[in-house]
Design a protein around this motif. Structure first.
Motif, PDB file in Angstrom:
ATOM      1  N   VAL A  28      48.469  83.676  41.045  1.00 57.34           N
ATOM      2  CA  VAL A  28      49.381  84.017  42.123  1.00 57.34           C
ATOM      3  C   VAL A  28      50.618  83.128  42.133  1.00 57.34           C
ATOM      4  O   VAL A  28      51.712  83.578  42.458  1.00 57.34           O
ATOM      5  N   TYR A  29      50.477  81.857  41.758  1.00 58.26           N
ATOM      6  CA  TYR A  29      51.632  80.968  41.740  1.00 58.26           C
ATOM      7  C   TYR A  29      52.679  81.469  40.753  1.00 58.26           C
ATOM      8  O   TYR A  29      53.884  81.460  41.036  1.00 58.26           O
ATOM      9  N   ALA A  30      52.260  81.902  39.586  1.00 66.24           N
ATOM     10  CA  ALA A  30      53.195  82.415  38.586  1.00 66.24           C
ATOM     11  C   ALA A  30      53.851  83.700  39.066  1.00 66.24           C
ATOM     12  O   ALA A  30      55.065  83.895  38.921  1.00 66.24           O
ATOM     13  N   ARG A  31      53.060  84.582  39.659  1.00 70.18           N
ATOM     14  CA  ARG A  31      53.588  85.867  40.124  1.00 70.18           C
ATOM     15  C   ARG A  31      54.592  85.666  41.254  1.00 70.18           C
ATOM     16  O   ARG A  31      55.672  86.264  41.260  1.00 70.18           O
ATOM     17  N   THR A  32      54.233  84.824  42.227  1.00 72.07           N
ATOM     18  CA  THR A  32      55.108  84.604  43.372  1.00 72.07           C
ATOM     19  C   THR A  32      56.398  83.907  42.971  1.00 72.07           C
ATOM     20  O   THR A  32      57.478  84.226  43.478  1.00 72.07           O
ATOM     21  N   GLY A  33      56.299  82.982  42.039  1.00 76.29           N
ATOM     22  CA  GLY A  33      57.468  82.190  41.674  1.00 76.29           C
ATOM     23  C   GLY A  33      58.403  82.835  40.686  1.00 76.29           C
ATOM     24  O   GLY A  33      59.615  82.611  40.735  1.00 76.29           O
ATOM     25  N   GLY A  63      57.939  86.372  39.227  1.00 73.44           N
ATOM     26  CA  GLY A  63      57.977  87.810  39.074  1.00 73.44           C
ATOM     27  C   GLY A  63      56.664  88.392  38.595  1.00 73.44           C
ATOM     28  O   GLY A  63      55.742  87.689  38.179  1.00 73.44           O
ATOM     29  N   VAL A  64      56.596  89.719  38.636  1.00 74.61           N
ATOM     30  CA  VAL A  64      55.353  90.425  38.377  1.00 74.61           C
ATOM     31  C   VAL A  64      54.898  90.279  36.932  1.00 74.61           C
ATOM     32  O   VAL A  64      53.725  89.978  36.657  1.00 74.61           O
ATOM     33  N   TYR A  65      55.815  90.495  35.962  1.00 79.49           N
ATOM     34  CA  TYR A  65      55.391  90.445  34.561  1.00 79.49           C
ATOM     35  C   TYR A  65      55.000  89.037  34.119  1.00 79.49           C
ATOM     36  O   TYR A  65      53.949  88.861  33.492  1.00 79.49           O
ATOM     37  N   PRO A  66      55.794  87.998  34.402  1.00 76.06           N
ATOM     38  CA  PRO A  66      55.322  86.644  34.086  1.00 76.06           C
ATOM     39  C   PRO A  66      53.990  86.321  34.762  1.00 76.06           C
ATOM     40  O   PRO A  66      53.136  85.645  34.194  1.00 76.06           O
ATOM     41  N   GLY A  67      53.802  86.821  35.999  1.00 78.71           N
ATOM     42  CA  GLY A  67      52.521  86.619  36.668  1.00 78.71           C
ATOM     43  C   GLY A  67      51.387  87.313  35.929  1.00 78.71           C
ATOM     44  O   GLY A  67      50.292  86.762  35.791  1.00 78.71           O
ATOM     45  N   PHE A  68      51.658  88.515  35.441  1.00 76.36           N
ATOM     46  CA  PHE A  68      50.652  89.226  34.647  1.00 76.36           C
ATOM     47  C   PHE A  68      50.302  88.437  33.391  1.00 76.36           C
ATOM     48  O   PHE A  68      49.125  88.294  33.035  1.00 76.36           O
ATOM     49  N   LEU A  69      51.316  87.939  32.683  1.00 81.46           N
ATOM     50  CA  LEU A  69      51.065  87.165  31.460  1.00 81.46           C
ATOM     51  C   LEU A  69      50.252  85.916  31.760  1.00 81.46           C
ATOM     52  O   LEU A  69      49.373  85.528  30.979  1.00 81.46           O
ATOM     53  N   SER A  70      50.547  85.275  32.893  1.00 81.55           N
ATOM     54  CA  SER A  70      49.790  84.093  33.280  1.00 81.55           C
ATOM     55  C   SER A  70      48.337  84.448  33.541  1.00 81.55           C
ATOM     56  O   SER A  70      47.417  83.749  33.085  1.00 81.55           O
ATOM     57  N   ALA A  71      48.119  85.538  34.266  1.00 80.27           N
ATOM     58  CA  ALA A  71      46.757  85.967  34.566  1.00 80.27           C
ATOM     59  C   ALA A  71      46.002  86.313  33.290  1.00 80.27           C
ATOM     60  O   ALA A  71      44.859  85.882  33.084  1.00 80.27           O
ATOM     61  N   PHE A  72      46.646  87.075  32.421  1.00 85.99           N
ATOM     62  CA  PHE A  72      45.977  87.474  31.184  1.00 85.99           C
ATOM     63  C   PHE A  72      45.743  86.271  30.279  1.00 85.99           C
ATOM     64  O   PHE A  72      44.672  86.139  29.656  1.00 85.99           O
ATOM     65  N   GLY A  73      46.732  85.367  30.207  1.00 89.11           N
ATOM     66  CA  GLY A  73      46.580  84.188  29.357  1.00 89.11           C
ATOM     67  C   GLY A  73      45.454  83.287  29.832  1.00 89.11           C
ATOM     68  O   GLY A  73      44.655  82.801  29.023  1.00 89.11           O
ATOM     69  N   PHE A  74      45.373  83.076  31.143  1.00 93.93           N
ATOM     70  CA  PHE A  74      44.292  82.250  31.678  1.00 93.93           C
ATOM     71  C   PHE A  74      42.936  82.910  31.437  1.00 93.93           C
ATOM     72  O   PHE A  74      41.960  82.257  31.081  1.00 93.93           O
ATOM     73  N   TRP A  75      42.888  84.222  31.651  1.00 94.58           N
ATOM     74  CA  TRP A  75      41.647  84.958  31.417  1.00 94.58           C
ATOM     75  C   TRP A  75      41.224  84.891  29.949  1.00 94.58           C
ATOM     76  O   TRP A  75      40.071  84.602  29.632  1.00 94.58           O
ATOM     77  N   ALA A  76      42.174  85.144  29.044  1.00 93.97           N
ATOM     78  CA  ALA A  76      41.853  85.101  27.613  1.00 93.97           C
ATOM     79  C   ALA A  76      41.442  83.700  27.185  1.00 93.97           C
ATOM     80  O   ALA A  76      40.562  83.529  26.332  1.00 93.97           O
ATOM     81  N   ARG A  86      43.757  93.451  42.272  1.00 97.30           N
ATOM     82  CA  ARG A  86      43.918  93.569  43.724  1.00 97.30           C
ATOM     83  C   ARG A  86      45.395  93.562  44.110  1.00 97.30           C
ATOM     84  O   ARG A  86      45.812  94.260  45.041  1.00 97.30           O
ATOM     85  N   ASP A  87      46.210  92.786  43.364  1.00 97.15           N
ATOM     86  CA  ASP A  87      47.649  92.742  43.615  1.00 97.15           C
ATOM     87  C   ASP A  87      48.391  93.840  42.866  1.00 97.15           C
ATOM     88  O   ASP A  87      49.613  93.827  42.769  1.00 97.15           O
ATOM     89  N   LYS A  88      47.603  94.746  42.242  1.00 94.87           N
ATOM     90  CA  LYS A  88      48.139  95.932  41.580  1.00 94.87           C
ATOM     91  C   LYS A  88      48.937  95.597  40.325  1.00 94.87           C
ATOM     92  O   LYS A  88      49.830  96.352  39.927  1.00 94.87           O
ATOM     93  N   ALA A 124      55.815  74.966  41.538  1.00 90.13           N
ATOM     94  CA  ALA A 124      55.821  73.803  42.430  1.00 90.13           C
ATOM     95  C   ALA A 124      57.192  73.135  42.435  1.00 90.13           C
ATOM     96  O   ALA A 124      57.690  72.707  43.486  1.00 90.13           O
ATOM     97  N   LEU A 125      57.824  73.056  41.255  1.00 97.07           N
ATOM     98  CA  LEU A 125      59.166  72.481  41.169  1.00 97.07           C
ATOM     99  C   LEU A 125      60.168  73.361  41.919  1.00 97.07           C
ATOM    100  O   LEU A 125      61.045  72.857  42.638  1.00 97.07           O
ATOM    101  N   LYS A 126      60.025  74.657  41.771  1.00 92.47           N
ATOM    102  CA  LYS A 126      60.955  75.597  42.411  1.00 92.47           C
ATOM    103  C   LYS A 126      60.908  75.479  43.933  1.00 92.47           C
ATOM    104  O   LYS A 126      61.961  75.403  44.582  1.00 92.47           O
ATOM    105  N   ILE A 127      59.705  75.452  44.527  1.00 91.31           N
ATOM    106  CA  ILE A 127      59.632  75.403  45.994  1.00 91.31           C
ATOM    107  C   ILE A 127      60.072  74.050  46.528  1.00 91.31           C
ATOM    108  O   ILE A 127      60.590  73.948  47.651  1.00 91.31           O
ATOM    109  N   ALA A 128      59.887  72.996  45.718  1.00 88.35           N
ATOM    110  CA  ALA A 128      60.367  71.678  46.160  1.00 88.35           C
ATOM    111  C   ALA A 128      61.895  71.640  46.158  1.00 88.35           C
ATOM    112  O   ALA A 128      62.506  71.062  47.067  1.00 88.35           O
TER     113      ALA A 128
END
Length: 482
Positions: A82-87, A89-102, A319-321, A383-387
């Protein structure tokens, strides 16, 4: 139709000790048992000390990043994705999710390769964990664990807490025994790793250890992944840091004191699990068998934790589609059943791949670590972005924001250094996995009748696609070697 998720009640929530056990259980897996040989194959004592200082500082910053994000963004669950997706965008968030899963799936494959290679003295047909017999037996256990976890998340989590305590005992005994068997002359002879006599430079030695340090720290995000199960939200960050500091001390001690038992050249050639080989050199054959038993317990516990984390990430993305809707299915026991099934199928596929790669154990370790770099980097970047933008810091002291900004910046630099240290080969292999995985993203976007990519998303996709094509060319020409 999907089953309705079981509502998490107060008595089902995890306490701080239980969350910490999840973090420790996720990190103290099979990787720690390989440390002496992996470090000795790359560096001497000086390089090992520097490597742990870098890895310790960098990973501690990541631990603080997960801690601060849990507090600043309490509405975001399943942090890595979720941190990658929120910060970004959707596609980088997808890549993060898939990369962590793989990465989690590759790590679980590594576990079975190591455990079957550990049993080679008893069952020679297992070889180095890369034979048909080894893959067949591993497959049986993979599906056995699938059935166990399908009984319910809380049951599997409870089993993990028990084995976390049990598997620490052999490692603590190893440290105690090796301290008494420590030979100062051997240790001094292993100080430089050969850089003083024309060997690899100290920087090159340290660089060569970075992927294994990433591998053994995977699971540092464990409390964040299970944040929705925490009794208190602030316990997520505390569990992450407490778990990290505990395992850092253990990992560094095990790798460094091993240099006081065998010369580096011999240590670099011992059979895995090398913790057992070092203990055998110190006290005799019983040491190897004792460590092997600990390894088996360790793998069983870590496998449960990693399988649960992998399924949770796929479920959250669906769940986040951002993944196809069928992955958001829940069983009546509250298990993300389809996500768990897909994870188990992918592990089965990787076990088949093991039959065709050279050095399956090291390959799976390095692939696991490489795939985890993108999720870590994007979380640190968020985390850097929100700071910088002061998002979530309203009404808080300026000094707190400044401190967390510095921490996030160091974490970003550290993760970028890890990408460099991993080398081009594993970066291209990661692209080769991520490019076809984008089909899942496309299916999800089609289900939602949403535009496939934003302009930045197209840029990221083109980069991934170019990397995948380069990897294929590299495999054909021999530049990329598996």
């Amino acid at each position: 139709m999907s089953a309705t998720p079981t509502r998490t009640t107060a008595q089902d929530k995890l306490s701080l000790p239980a969350l910490t056990a999840m973090v420790v259980g996720s990190m103290v897996g099979a990787g720690v048992f390989t440390l002496p040989q992996r470090f000795a194959s790359q560096t001497g004592v000086y390089g090992a000390v520097i490597a742990w200082l870098i890895a310790g500082a960098g990973m501690l910053m990541l631990a603080f990043v997960f801690q601060s994000l849990a507090v600043r963004k309490p509405d975001l669950d399943n942090g890595v994705y979720v941190y990658a997706r929120t910060g970004f965008g959707v596609y980088p968030g997808f890549l993060s999710a898939f990369g962590f899963w793989a990465s989690s799936c590759a790590g679980n494959t590594f576990y079975w390769v190591l455990i079957t290679s550990t049993l080679k003295p008893l069952i020679p047909a297992f070889g180095d964990g890369d034979t048909i017999w080894a893959v067949a037996v591993s497959s049986v256990f993979v599906w056995g664990f699938y059935l166990l976890i399908m009984r319910g998340v809380k049951e599997a989590a409870g089993i993990n807490a028990i084995v976390t305590a049990a598997k620490i005992i052999p490692l603590v005994l190893f440290v105690v025994v090796v301290v008494f068997a420590f030979d100062a002359e051997v240790f001094i002879g292993n100080l430089t790793g050969g850089y003083d006599i024309g060997g690899e430079s100290l920087f090159g030695q340290v660089q060569g250890t970075m992927l294994v340090t990433v591998f053994v720290f995977l699971g540092i995000e464990g409390a964040s992944v299970y944040s929705r199960y925490a009794k208190k939200r602030e316990d997520v960050g505390k569990a992450t840091v407490l778990g990290f500091l505990s395992v850092l001390a253990l990992f560094a001690t095990i790798s460094i004191i091993s240099y006081g038992v065998l010369p580096q050249a011999e240590l670099a050639e011992v059979r895995q699990p090398s913790v057992g080989s070092v203990l055998e050199a110190a006290v005799g054959p019983w040491g190897a068998w004792f460590i092997s038993a600990g390894l088996i317990i360790s793998v069983l516990g870590a496998y449960l934790a990693w399988s649960l984390m992998a399924a949770e990430v796929l479920f959250a993305a669906a769940r986040d589609k951002d993944m196809p809707a069928f992955l958001a299915n829940w069983t009546p026991k509250g298990v993300p059943g389809n996500a768990l099934l897909v994870s188990t199928l992918f592990i089965q596929l990787l076990l088949v791949v093991v039959l065709f790669v050279d050095g399956a154990l090291d390959f799976m370790l390095d692939l696991t670590a490489s795939l985890a770099l993108m999720p870590f980097a994007l979380a640190a970047g968020y985390a850097l972005k929100i700071a910088i933008t002061r998002d979530g810091y309203e009404g808080l002291p300026r000094s707190l924001r400044t401190r967390e900004l510095v921490v996030a910046a160091i974490a970003v630099v550290y993760t970028l250094f890890l990408v460099f240290a991993a080398g081009l080969q594993f970066l291209l292999l990661a692209c080769l996995l991520l490019a076809p995985a984008t089909l899942l993203y496309g299916f999800a976007r089609r289900e939602q009748r949403q535009r496939l990519f934003t302009a930045p998303g197209w840029v990221v996709f083109v980069v991934v696609l170019i990397g995948a094509v380069a990897c294929i060319v590299g495999l054909v020409t021999g530049f990329v070697d598996i």
